[in-house]
Enzyme design. Structure first.
Site, PDB file in Angstrom:
ATOM      1  N   SER A   8       0.891  -1.160   0.033  1.00 28.79           N
ATOM      2  CA  SER A   8       0.054   0.040   0.018  1.00 28.79           C
ATOM      3  C   SER A   8       0.964   1.357   0.029  1.00 28.79           C
ATOM      4  CB  SER A   8      -0.660   0.041   1.150  1.00 28.79           C
ATOM      5  OG  SER A   8      -1.351   1.332   1.460  1.00 28.79           O
ATOM      6  N   HIS A  33      -1.458  -1.413  -4.061  1.00 29.00           N
ATOM      7  CA  HIS A  33      -2.478  -0.960  -3.461  1.00 29.00           C
ATOM      8  C   HIS A  33      -2.666   0.460  -3.341  1.00 29.00           C
ATOM      9  CE1 HIS A  33      -5.968  -2.065  -0.958  1.00 29.00           C
ATOM     10  NE2 HIS A  33      -5.570  -1.130  -0.131  1.00 29.00           N
ATOM     11  N   ASP A  35      -4.659   3.642  -1.737  1.00 29.02           N
ATOM     12  CA  ASP A  35      -5.766   3.747  -0.803  1.00 29.02           C
ATOM     13  C   ASP A  35      -6.336   5.180  -1.035  1.00 29.02           C
ATOM     14  OD1 ASP A  35      -6.054   1.327   1.022  1.00 29.02           O
ATOM     15  OD2 ASP A  35      -4.134   1.951   1.398  1.00 29.02           O
ATOM     16  N   MET A  37      -8.770   8.011   0.040  1.00 30.67           N
ATOM     17  CA  MET A  37      -9.836   8.361   1.326  1.00 30.67           C
ATOM     18  C   MET A  37     -10.512   9.856   1.148  1.00 30.67           C
ATOM     19  SD  MET A  37      -7.339   7.167   4.387  1.00 30.67           S
ATOM     20  CE  MET A  37      -6.462   5.358   4.144  1.00 30.67           C
ATOM     21  N   HIS A  72      -8.541   0.983  -3.771  1.00 27.80           N
ATOM     22  CA  HIS A  72      -9.522   0.741  -2.641  1.00 27.80           C
ATOM     23  C   HIS A  72     -10.183   2.164  -2.214  1.00 27.80           C
ATOM     24  CE1 HIS A  72      -9.477  -0.189   2.065  1.00 27.80           C
ATOM     25  NE2 HIS A  72     -10.737   0.111   1.514  1.00 27.80           N
ATOM     26  N   MET A  74     -12.181   4.422  -0.453  1.00 30.28           N
ATOM     27  CA  MET A  74     -12.912   4.673   1.149  1.00 30.28           C
ATOM     28  C   MET A  74     -13.555   6.012   0.669  1.00 30.28           C
ATOM     29  SD  MET A  74      -9.675   3.145   3.140  1.00 30.28           S
ATOM     30  CE  MET A  74      -8.616   3.347   1.768  1.00 30.28           C
ATOM     31  N   MET A 143     -11.337  -6.147   5.669  1.00 30.95           N
ATOM     32  CA  MET A 143     -10.458  -5.104   6.395  1.00 30.95           C
ATOM     33  C   MET A 143      -9.888  -5.938   7.819  1.00 30.95           C
ATOM     34  SD  MET A 143     -10.009  -2.629   4.588  1.00 30.95           S
ATOM     35  CE  MET A 143      -9.019  -1.643   5.615  1.00 30.95           C
ATOM     36  N   PHE A 149      -6.324   4.752   8.158  1.00 35.35           N
ATOM     37  CA  PHE A 149      -4.976   5.001   8.494  1.00 35.35           C
ATOM     38  C   PHE A 149      -4.015   3.634   8.237  1.00 35.35           C
ATOM     39  CE2 PHE A 149      -7.666   7.613  11.005  1.00 35.35           C
ATOM     40  CZ  PHE A 149      -7.633   8.992  10.648  1.00 35.35           C
ATOM     41  N   ASP A 181      -6.412  -6.415   4.341  1.00 35.22           N
ATOM     42  CA  ASP A 181      -5.913  -5.185   4.278  1.00 35.22           C
ATOM     43  C   ASP A 181      -5.803  -4.716   5.799  1.00 35.22           C
ATOM     44  OD1 ASP A 181      -5.068  -2.644   3.861  1.00 35.22           O
ATOM     45  OD2 ASP A 181      -6.712  -2.105   2.722  1.00 35.22           O
ATOM     46  N   GLY A 182      -4.711  -4.380   6.404  1.00 34.72           N
ATOM     47  CA  GLY A 182      -4.545  -3.895   7.709  1.00 34.72           C
ATOM     48  C   GLY A 182      -3.697  -4.669   8.661  1.00 34.72           C
ATOM     49  N   SER A 204       2.896  -0.102   6.091  1.00 36.18           N
ATOM     50  CA  SER A 204       3.806   0.200   6.827  1.00 36.18           C
ATOM     51  C   SER A 204       4.900  -0.990   7.051  1.00 36.18           C
ATOM     52  CB  SER A 204       3.349   0.672   8.374  1.00 36.18           C
ATOM     53  OG  SER A 204       2.408  -0.416   8.936  1.00 36.18           O
TER      54      SER A 204
HETATM   55  C1  DX5 Z   1      -6.256   1.600   5.731  1.00 38.44           C
HETATM   56  C2  DX5 Z   1      -5.657   1.170   4.263  1.00 38.44           C
HETATM   57  C3  DX5 Z   1      -4.683   0.164   4.202  1.00 38.44           C
HETATM   58  C4  DX5 Z   1      -3.379   0.515   4.949  1.00 38.44           C
HETATM   59  C5  DX5 Z   1      -2.731  -0.549   5.617  1.00 38.44           C
HETATM   60  O1  DX5 Z   1      -7.449   2.180   5.519  1.00 38.44           O
HETATM   61  O2  DX5 Z   1      -6.778   0.678   3.531  1.00 38.44           O
HETATM   62  O3  DX5 Z   1      -4.631  -0.161   2.803  1.00 38.44           O
HETATM   63  O4  DX5 Z   1      -2.644   1.366   4.207  1.00 38.44           O
HETATM   64  O5  DX5 Z   1      -1.755  -0.116   6.033  1.00 38.44           O
HETATM   65  P1  DX5 Z   1      -0.709  -1.114   6.908  1.00 38.44           P
HETATM   66  O6  DX5 Z   1      -0.188  -2.146   6.446  1.00 38.44           O
HETATM   67  O7  DX5 Z   1       0.236  -0.232   7.682  1.00 38.44           O
HETATM   68  O8  DX5 Z   1      -1.808  -1.657   8.227  1.00 38.44           O
HETATM   69 ZN    ZN Z   2      -6.380  -0.338   1.550  1.00 39.74          ZN
END
Ligand code: DX5
Ligand code: ZN
Length: 225
Positions: A8, A33, A35, A37, A72, A74, A143, A149, A181-182, A204
């Site tokens: 991501s 990936h 993201d 938002m 993705h 959101m 998720m 985040f 994811d997460g 991360s």
């Molecule tokens: C969160 C995102 C994720 C995020 C995951 O809302 O959808 O894709 O980047 O990050 P990590 O791998 O750090 O949990």
């Molecule tokens: Zn994501």
């Protein structure tokens, strides 16, 4: 089982995004990936279709093979921006069913652009909608943190939900990716795979370390060990 690792770019250095995409692909990413938002569906704001189209030419291996962009969303509403991401070169577009007033219509709108469609389920969200649309989708994204985040901890109840989704996919007989994811790290990716996932988002865990290849290789080793 073919496993896919989808870094991501939410955790990448935004000042060097093209280079980050190239580097993480050189390190062995299967997908990128992306993201999105909107500070409405989730309390954070990231990037839109213009950034996606700017990155598209960088989403390929050194040999020139395209690496899928996994968008993705959101965001709410879904349909207009989903169409823009299709134009911007997205290969997969996933949205949260609770963010669309008409889930079936949103799926069809994505597919009508020639893009693969996915549904995303938050940690406390039931899977019921799959009873009605699993035949129409290409990807289910579970998720394992609340969206918004990077860098949050994996929520264990996601494992039970992944097992449930795996049964539904197998019963459908369709070729549907099961992505998670997460909070995915080298030390829990195997448990997530054992529950039935085949595609792993990691933000991360990968971008937080200097050696992206070291992390991706360790993840693949954990998956094959
Ligand atoms: C969160 C995102 C994720 C995020 C995951 O809302 O959808 O894709 O980047 O990050 P990590 O791998 O750090 O949990
Ligand atoms: Zn994501």
């Amino acid at each position: 089982m073919t496993y896919r690792i989808a870094p991501s770019i939410l955790s990448a250095d935004f000042a060097r995004l093209g280079e980050e995409v190239k580097n993480v692909i050189a390190a062995g990413s299967d997908w990128i990936h992306f993201d999105v938002m909107d500070n409405h569906y989730v309390p954070n704001l990231t990037f839109g279709p213009m950034i996606c189209s700017a990155l598209k030419p960088h989403a390929k291996t050194a040999a020139g093979v395209a690496v899928p962009i996994d968008v993705h969303l959101m965001i709410s509403p879904v349909d207009a921006l989903a169409a823009s991401f299709a134009e911007a070169g997205a290969d997969y577009i996933s949205f949260h069913p609770d963010a669309s007033g008409h889930v079936h219509r949103s799926i069809q709108a994505i597919k009508s652009k020639g893009v693969k469609a996915g549904l995303v389920f938050n940690p406390a969200e039931p899977l019921d909608v799959l009873d009605w649309v699993i035949e129409d989708i290409d990807l289910i994204l579970i998720m394992s943190v609340n969206p918004g985040f990077g860098g949050q901890s994996f929520i264990d109840s996601a494992l039970r939900k992944i097992e449930d989704v795996r049964k539904r996919i197998d019963a459908s007989g369709k070729d549907i990716r099961l992505e998670v994811d997460g909070g995915i790290k080298t030390d829990n990716i195997r448990r997530v795979a054992d529950a039935g996932a085949d595609t792993f988002v990691a933000g991360s865990a990968i971008f937080g370390k200097p050696d992206y290849k070291g992390v991706i290789d360790a993840m693949r080793l954990a998956l094959t060990a």
